[in-house]
Design a protein around this motif. Structure first.
Motif, mmCIF file in Angstrom:
data_model
loop_
_atom_site.group_PDB
_atom_site.id
_atom_site.type_symbol
_atom_site.label_atom_id
_atom_site.label_comp_id
_atom_site.label_asym_id
_atom_site.label_seq_id
_atom_site.Cartn_x
_atom_site.Cartn_y
_atom_site.Cartn_z
ATOM 1 N N PRO A 46 50.519 43.818 80.453
ATOM 2 C CA PRO A 46 49.865 42.505 80.519
ATOM 3 C C PRO A 46 49.058 42.397 81.816
ATOM 4 O O PRO A 46 49.460 42.933 82.849
ATOM 5 C CB PRO A 46 51.035 41.525 80.504
ATOM 6 C CG PRO A 46 52.183 42.295 81.058
ATOM 7 C CD PRO A 46 51.966 43.728 80.686
ATOM 8 N N LYS A 47 47.927 41.715 81.745
ATOM 9 C CA LYS A 47 47.073 41.555 82.929
ATOM 10 C C LYS A 47 46.474 40.168 82.948
ATOM 11 O O LYS A 47 46.089 39.624 81.909
ATOM 12 C CB LYS A 47 45.954 42.603 82.927
ATOM 13 C CG LYS A 47 45.017 42.512 84.127
ATOM 14 C CD LYS A 47 43.945 43.596 84.096
ATOM 15 C CE LYS A 47 43.023 43.501 85.300
ATOM 16 N NZ LYS A 47 41.974 44.563 85.300
ATOM 17 N N MET A 48 46.397 39.591 84.156
ATOM 18 C CA MET A 48 45.752 38.299 84.322
ATOM 19 C C MET A 48 44.818 38.333 85.521
ATOM 20 O O MET A 48 45.090 38.970 86.530
ATOM 21 C CB MET A 48 46.785 37.183 84.516
ATOM 22 C CG MET A 48 47.640 37.299 85.755
ATOM 23 S SD MET A 48 48.751 35.886 86.000
ATOM 24 C CE MET A 48 47.563 34.586 86.331
ATOM 25 N N LYS A 49 43.675 37.679 85.368
ATOM 26 C CA LYS A 49 42.725 37.511 86.456
ATOM 27 C C LYS A 49 42.318 36.053 86.467
ATOM 28 O O LYS A 49 41.730 35.562 85.498
ATOM 29 C CB LYS A 49 41.510 38.415 86.257
ATOM 30 C CG LYS A 49 40.495 38.344 87.391
ATOM 31 C CD LYS A 49 39.353 39.339 87.188
ATOM 32 C CE LYS A 49 38.370 39.272 88.348
ATOM 33 N NZ LYS A 49 37.237 40.243 88.182
ATOM 34 N N GLN A 50 42.660 35.344 87.539
ATOM 35 C CA GLN A 50 42.471 33.900 87.598
ATOM 36 C C GLN A 50 41.732 33.515 88.885
ATOM 37 O O GLN A 50 42.135 33.908 89.982
ATOM 38 C CB GLN A 50 43.824 33.184 87.558
ATOM 39 C CG GLN A 50 43.753 31.680 87.645
ATOM 40 C CD GLN A 50 43.151 31.048 86.401
ATOM 41 O OE1 GLN A 50 43.613 31.307 85.290
ATOM 42 N NE2 GLN A 50 42.116 30.220 86.574
ATOM 43 N N ARG A 51 40.686 32.763 88.738
ATOM 44 C CA ARG A 51 39.956 32.250 89.900
ATOM 45 C C ARG A 51 40.679 31.017 90.433
ATOM 46 O O ARG A 51 40.883 30.046 89.695
ATOM 47 C CB ARG A 51 38.530 31.908 89.513
ATOM 48 C CG ARG A 51 37.630 31.603 90.702
ATOM 49 C CD ARG A 51 36.190 31.503 90.276
ATOM 50 N NE ARG A 51 35.284 31.580 91.402
ATOM 51 C CZ ARG A 51 33.983 31.807 91.298
ATOM 52 N NH1 ARG A 51 33.449 31.969 90.100
ATOM 53 N NH2 ARG A 51 33.219 31.878 92.365
ATOM 54 N N LEU A 52 41.071 31.070 91.712
ATOM 55 C CA LEU A 52 41.785 29.952 92.320
ATOM 56 C C LEU A 52 40.844 28.979 93.015
ATOM 57 O O LEU A 52 41.002 27.768 92.902
ATOM 58 C CB LEU A 52 42.823 30.485 93.316
ATOM 59 C CG LEU A 52 43.872 31.454 92.741
ATOM 60 C CD1 LEU A 52 44.819 31.914 93.828
ATOM 61 C CD2 LEU A 52 44.638 30.796 91.596
ATOM 62 N N THR A 53 39.897 29.511 93.774
ATOM 63 C CA THR A 53 38.864 28.703 94.427
ATOM 64 C C THR A 53 37.535 29.432 94.264
ATOM 65 O O THR A 53 37.461 30.474 93.604
ATOM 66 C CB THR A 53 39.163 28.497 95.926
ATOM 67 O OG1 THR A 53 39.079 29.757 96.603
ATOM 68 C CG2 THR A 53 40.558 27.911 96.132
ATOM 69 N N LYS A 54 36.509 28.924 94.882
ATOM 70 C CA LYS A 54 35.182 29.519 94.753
ATOM 71 C C LYS A 54 35.177 30.977 95.172
ATOM 72 O O LYS A 54 34.508 31.816 94.543
ATOM 73 C CB LYS A 54 34.176 28.724 95.591
ATOM 74 C CG LYS A 54 32.759 29.276 95.538
ATOM 75 C CD LYS A 54 31.813 28.452 96.381
ATOM 76 C CE LYS A 54 30.399 29.030 96.342
ATOM 77 N NZ LYS A 54 29.458 28.242 97.178
#
Length: 249
Positions: free
Chosen positions: A171-179
């Motif tokens: 499983p893989k996740m890529k999440q933008r937290l801030t700019k």
């Protein structure tokens, strides 16, 4: 052992340089280091590079990492630096239709680290990635399944097979937290088809902070677990934390 190190390092560096010269490729160079002195004297160096090309049909990803750690023994009278870890790992991956929901891929990974018991380990993978949730520029969640072949030249005598076959789930996740801040996490679970109690776990977590157009400050944490180890001279767990500056071309 030294020959394997030199061959892998030379191939990795020259492959990176040759591909960097092609303007259409996305290239990254990273360097992380630390030095601790006092009761314990430890010096660590981590360098890595990656070359990627993404389009609607084929994604190409080449990468390598070198880890070197040395220390001065507390009771040493000569105060001489001694190597305590040296690892080179690299690989190449081809991903077909990477932006579609289903994406087949091929990959090859190479590793040398006598402190883990591997003079040379070569892994070949074939599998499929399924994208679960995605929004360009914001997040990307996926899961992959693959069949893996491992061919290993161990550093010393062992009861483990030199040829092994595994199933890999990632499983893989890529999440933008801030700019300018991204959170990326992936975990590999790889049980052997020859022995269900023989499995590998590798969990990698990254925080990528963009400082400018070309420079990034990265924090990464890697946890590895091997249920079967070559001999009692090795540990089941390995943990690596790296702070690094990355230059993106």
């Amino acid at each position: 052992m030294h020959k394997a190190r030199i061959i892998i390092l030379i191939m990795s560096v020259f492959s990176s340089i040759s591909l960097f010269s092609q303007g259409r490729w996305n290239c990254n160079l990273g360097l992380g280091a630390n030095l601790t002195t006092g009761n314990v004297n430890i010096s660590s160096l981590v360098t890595d590079a990656s070359v990627k090309r993404n389009d609607s049909l084929i994604s190409f990803d080449f990468h390598y990492k070198m880890i070197y750690t040395s220390y001065v023994a507390k009771n040493s009278t000569e105060r001489k630096w001694e190597e305590m870890n040296f690892e080179i790992n690299g690989g190449v991956m081809l991903d077909l239709y990477q932006y579609d929901k289903y994406s087949p891929f091929l990959a090859c990974e190479v590793l040398t680290n006598k402190y883990k018991g591997y003079d040379l380990k070569v892994s070949g993978l074939i599998g499929m990635k399924v994208r679960l949730f995605t929004k360009p520029g914001s997040y990307d969640y996926s899961i992959s399944g693959a069949f893996v072949y491992d061919g290993v030249d161990f550093s010393d005598d062992t009861h483990l097979p030199t040829n092994n076959y595994r199933i890999s789930i990632r499983p893989k996740m890529k999440q933008r937290l801030t700019k300018n801040l991204w959170f990326i996490h992936q975990t590999y679970y790889q049980p052997s088809v020859l022995d269900i109690n023989d499995f590998l776990i590798c969990s990698v977590t990254n925080l990528q902070n963009r400082l400018s157009k070309h420079f990034f400050f990265d924090l990464s944490f890697t946890y590895e677990y091997r249920s079967r180890i070559p001999s009692k001279n090795y540990k089941h767990e390995d943990i690596l934390t790296v702070l690094s500056i990355r230059y993106k071309i």
